[in-house]
Design a protein around this motif. Structure first.
Motif, mmCIF file in Angstrom:
data_model
loop_
_atom_site.group_PDB
_atom_site.id
_atom_site.type_symbol
_atom_site.label_atom_id
_atom_site.label_comp_id
_atom_site.label_asym_id
_atom_site.label_seq_id
_atom_site.Cartn_x
_atom_site.Cartn_y
_atom_site.Cartn_z
ATOM 1 N N UNK A 226 3.381 -2.108 13.628
ATOM 2 C CA UNK A 226 2.585 -0.982 13.131
ATOM 3 C C UNK A 226 3.094 0.321 13.763
ATOM 4 N N UNK A 227 3.311 0.323 15.073
ATOM 5 C CA UNK A 227 3.809 1.521 15.758
ATOM 6 C C UNK A 227 5.187 1.918 15.230
ATOM 7 N N UNK A 228 6.053 0.938 14.971
ATOM 8 C CA UNK A 228 7.380 1.234 14.442
ATOM 9 C C UNK A 228 7.292 1.830 13.037
ATOM 10 N N UNK B 138 0.474 -1.180 4.179
ATOM 11 C CA UNK B 138 0.344 -0.157 3.139
ATOM 12 C C UNK B 138 0.224 1.192 3.823
ATOM 13 N N UNK B 139 0.995 2.163 3.327
ATOM 14 C CA UNK B 139 0.975 3.514 3.882
ATOM 15 C C UNK B 139 0.615 4.489 2.768
ATOM 16 N N UNK B 140 -0.409 5.300 3.034
ATOM 17 C CA UNK B 140 -0.807 6.339 2.089
ATOM 18 C C UNK B 140 -0.145 7.643 2.508
ATOM 19 N N UNK B 141 0.535 8.261 1.559
ATOM 20 C CA UNK B 141 1.135 9.575 1.760
ATOM 21 C C UNK B 141 0.295 10.566 0.956
ATOM 22 N N UNK B 142 -0.542 11.322 1.658
ATOM 23 C CA UNK B 142 -1.455 12.246 0.974
ATOM 24 C C UNK B 142 -0.714 13.417 0.341
ATOM 25 N N UNK C 94 -0.838 4.654 7.858
ATOM 26 C CA UNK C 94 -1.058 3.248 7.523
ATOM 27 C C UNK C 94 -2.528 3.088 7.178
ATOM 28 N N UNK C 95 -2.787 2.464 6.047
ATOM 29 C CA UNK C 95 -4.162 2.254 5.610
ATOM 30 C C UNK C 95 -4.546 0.781 5.616
ATOM 31 N N UNK C 96 -3.532 -0.083 5.695
ATOM 32 C CA UNK C 96 -3.833 -1.511 5.637
ATOM 33 C C UNK C 96 -2.710 -2.314 6.284
ATOM 34 N N UNK C 97 -3.103 -3.379 6.984
ATOM 35 C CA UNK C 97 -2.168 -4.328 7.580
ATOM 36 C C UNK C 97 -2.682 -5.721 7.264
ATOM 37 N N UNK C 98 -1.764 -6.637 6.984
ATOM 38 C CA UNK C 98 -2.127 -8.017 6.672
ATOM 39 C C UNK C 98 -0.970 -8.909 7.095
ATOM 40 N N UNK C 99 -1.250 -10.192 7.250
ATOM 41 C CA UNK C 99 -0.180 -11.138 7.553
ATOM 42 C C UNK C 99 -0.078 -12.161 6.435
ATOM 43 N N UNK C 100 1.080 -12.765 6.353
ATOM 44 C CA UNK C 100 1.332 -13.842 5.399
ATOM 45 C C UNK C 100 2.314 -14.795 6.072
ATOM 46 N N UNK C 101 2.368 -16.002 5.592
ATOM 47 C CA UNK C 101 3.337 -16.975 6.091
ATOM 48 C C UNK C 101 4.100 -17.510 4.892
ATOM 49 N N UNK C 102 5.432 -17.395 4.965
ATOM 50 C CA UNK C 102 6.300 -17.917 3.917
ATOM 51 C C UNK C 102 7.310 -18.853 4.560
ATOM 52 N N UNK C 103 7.316 -20.104 4.120
ATOM 53 C CA UNK C 103 8.250 -21.105 4.653
ATOM 54 C C UNK C 103 8.218 -21.175 6.173
ATOM 55 N N UNK C 104 7.031 -21.113 6.730
ATOM 56 C CA UNK C 104 6.864 -21.209 8.174
ATOM 57 C C UNK C 104 7.211 -19.949 8.943
ATOM 58 N N UNK D 88 -5.277 11.355 14.586
ATOM 59 C CA UNK D 88 -5.144 9.976 15.077
ATOM 60 C C UNK D 88 -4.074 9.226 14.292
ATOM 61 N N UNK D 89 -3.724 8.066 14.802
ATOM 62 C CA UNK D 89 -2.854 7.142 14.078
ATOM 63 C C UNK D 89 -3.586 5.821 13.908
ATOM 64 N N UNK D 90 -3.104 5.016 12.994
ATOM 65 C CA UNK D 90 -3.661 3.686 12.756
ATOM 66 C C UNK D 90 -3.581 2.851 14.036
ATOM 67 N N UNK D 91 -2.449 2.937 14.729
ATOM 68 C CA UNK D 91 -2.291 2.144 15.949
ATOM 69 C C UNK D 91 -3.262 2.594 17.043
ATOM 70 N N UNK D 92 -3.540 3.895 17.125
ATOM 71 C CA UNK D 92 -4.520 4.365 18.101
ATOM 72 C C UNK D 92 -5.911 3.831 17.775
ATOM 73 N N UNK D 93 -6.266 3.840 16.499
ATOM 74 C CA UNK D 93 -7.570 3.303 16.094
ATOM 75 C C UNK D 93 -7.693 1.826 16.457
ATOM 76 N N UNK D 94 -6.642 1.067 16.190
ATOM 77 C CA UNK D 94 -6.663 -0.359 16.521
ATOM 78 C C UNK D 94 -6.860 -0.540 18.022
ATOM 79 N N UNK D 95 -6.118 0.227 18.809
ATOM 80 C CA UNK D 95 -6.231 0.121 20.267
ATOM 81 C C UNK D 95 -7.653 0.431 20.731
#
Length: 176
Positions: free
Chosen positions: A40-42, A68-72, A51-61, A116-123
């Protein structure tokens, strides 16, 4: 009965890949993978917008991070997929913002206004927690812009919400 019903609702809201794959916690704990916070920080450094959304997925292990990043300024939302192993970009898709993005957009604008940033909010939202992020999303409802987090650790999954403007947890939206 009510606790059981709430648990059922919470489990149904967590991605099916997490419920279907007990190795998700193991993958998130693997020191060979970038942590969600690192990726997220990178992404915040490499791409314009919030960044407005983060999610994980698993593909083939393999663990995949979706952002998702919103550019206003451009009125766009860009969806990215990255390999967790090395942060390499897999896919990128840019779309114009639509009417159903307005709640995320409202929260995104508040994040920008507050500097703020998304990563700061998460922290701030996670505090001292050592749980792993399954999902994180900006949202706006009932006049409140907030960050919704879904977390997992060895004790199980939990969901919480963090008021962006007041910089505090929303106790009515916190379930364990």
């Amino acid at each position: 009965m009510a606790r059981w019903l709430i648990s059922l609702v919470l489990l149904s809201s967590i991605p099916s890949v997490v419920c279907a794959n007990p190795a998700v916690l193991e993958l998130l704990s693997d020191s060979q993978n970038l942590t969600p916070q690192m990726l997220i920080a990178q992404a915040e450094k490499d791409y314009p917008g919030v960044i407005s959304e983060f999610d994980i997925d698993v593909e083939n292990g393999e663990l995949i991070y979706e952002i998702s990043i919103i550019d206003t300024k451009q009125d766009t939302v860009t969806e990215f997929e990255f390999w967790a192993k090395d942060g390499r970009l897999i896919r990128q898709k840019v779309e114009a913002l639509e009417a159903d993005d307005r709640d995320e957009l409202k929260a995104t604008k508040l994040v920008l206004e507050m500097g703020l940033t998304f990563s700061q909010l998460i922290k701030h939202a996670m505090g001292d927690s050592t749980a792993h992020i399954l999902e994180a999303q900006l949202d706006h409802d009932l006049g409140i812009s907030y960050l919704e987090l879904k977390l997992i650790n060895e004790n199980g999954k939990r969901k919480l919400a963090f008021d962006i403007e007041q910089q505090r947890p929303l106790p009515l939206l916190k379930w364990d």
